[in-house]
Design a protein around this motif. Sequence first.
Motif, PDB file in Angstrom:
ATOM      1  N   GLU A 177     150.324  41.304 117.965  1.00 40.16           N
ATOM      2  CA  GLU A 177     150.936  41.162 116.640  1.00 40.16           C
ATOM      3  C   GLU A 177     150.673  39.774 116.048  1.00 40.16           C
ATOM      4  OE1 GLU A 177     152.619  43.726 114.977  1.00 40.16           O
ATOM      5  OE2 GLU A 177     151.640  44.783 116.630  1.00 40.16           O
ATOM      6  N   GLY A 202     153.923  40.673 126.172  1.00 36.64           N
ATOM      7  CA  GLY A 202     152.642  40.784 125.480  1.00 36.64           C
ATOM      8  C   GLY A 202     151.549  40.109 126.290  1.00 36.64           C
ATOM      9  N   LYS A 216     145.822  44.093 115.202  1.00 33.17           N
ATOM     10  CA  LYS A 216     147.136  44.715 115.335  1.00 33.17           C
ATOM     11  C   LYS A 216     147.166  46.048 114.606  1.00 33.17           C
ATOM     12  CE  LYS A 216     149.320  42.520 111.305  1.00 33.17           C
ATOM     13  NZ  LYS A 216     150.463  41.684 110.854  1.00 33.17           N
ATOM     14  N   GLU A 224     159.643  46.870 115.340  1.00 31.63           N
ATOM     15  CA  GLU A 224     158.533  45.930 115.192  1.00 31.63           C
ATOM     16  C   GLU A 224     157.293  46.253 116.021  1.00 31.63           C
ATOM     17  OE1 GLU A 224     160.086  42.071 115.966  1.00 31.63           O
ATOM     18  OE2 GLU A 224     161.257  41.990 114.109  1.00 31.63           O
ATOM     19  N   SER A 225     157.440  47.098 117.049  1.00 29.37           N
ATOM     20  CA  SER A 225     156.273  47.348 117.895  1.00 29.37           C
ATOM     21  C   SER A 225     156.308  48.747 118.488  1.00 29.37           C
ATOM     22  CB  SER A 225     156.212  46.318 119.036  1.00 29.37           C
ATOM     23  OG  SER A 225     157.341  46.449 119.877  1.00 29.37           O
TER      24      SER A 225
END
Length: 244
Positions: A177, A202, A216, A224-225
């Motif tokens: 990200e 990560g 990303k 968010e992910s």
Amino acid sequence: MQNDTTIFGIRAIIEAIKSGENIDKLFLQKGLKGDLFSELEQLIRQERLNASYVPIEKLNKLSNKNHQGAIAQIAPITFYDLENLVLDVMESGKTPLFLLLDQLSDVRNFGAIIRTAECTGVSGIIIQKKGGAPVNGDTVKTSAGAIFKIPICKVDHIKDAVFYLQASGIKIIAATEKTSDLLYDVSFKEPCGIIMGSEGRGINPSVLSVVDAKAKLPILGEIESLNVSVACGAFLYEALRQRR
């Protein structure tokens, strides 16, 4: 004493190591002493095996057998040498596509990623010896057997593998990200390796600092992910789309 993937007891593990069993991970009781245990520790250092020192409660949870403070997990596969694999892939005439997993910890994510990697024609998967999910029966199950069909390499450090691949003419792309570049704006057509990070942290910053490109996925919702195995699937299928 052992079942199909686990060995219990100090002497049994020593003999397994000496006989060349493919040990994936060892769990040793913290604070354990004795000549036999010292012999085991020496063998572990000599063979550069992946060992964790844990409380006895952890060992008891792993097994209700008389483990004597030591449990070893046997990998159901034989790991490939990275240099030989890269050479074989280069000589095959196919455009290399490697997948590097930076200390992925969840065995179900690991198995799912192996399955997707096999389906998308990944040349090989590279994992680190320490800090990642074990290669065990659960990995086999969640990979739906794909683990037997794709080469897997174990290296001391992911960063070293990155340097070796780059020296071999392979571009390294990080799924992170920490970039403004979207997955769809990066080229996967040339020889490349994709790095996926661990579920919580990560990609290690020291690894991220030496990659050739970052990319990303667009996230439109409030979360968010994505789950790492889902994100990995998106990256691998974009690489496949571009190469078709």
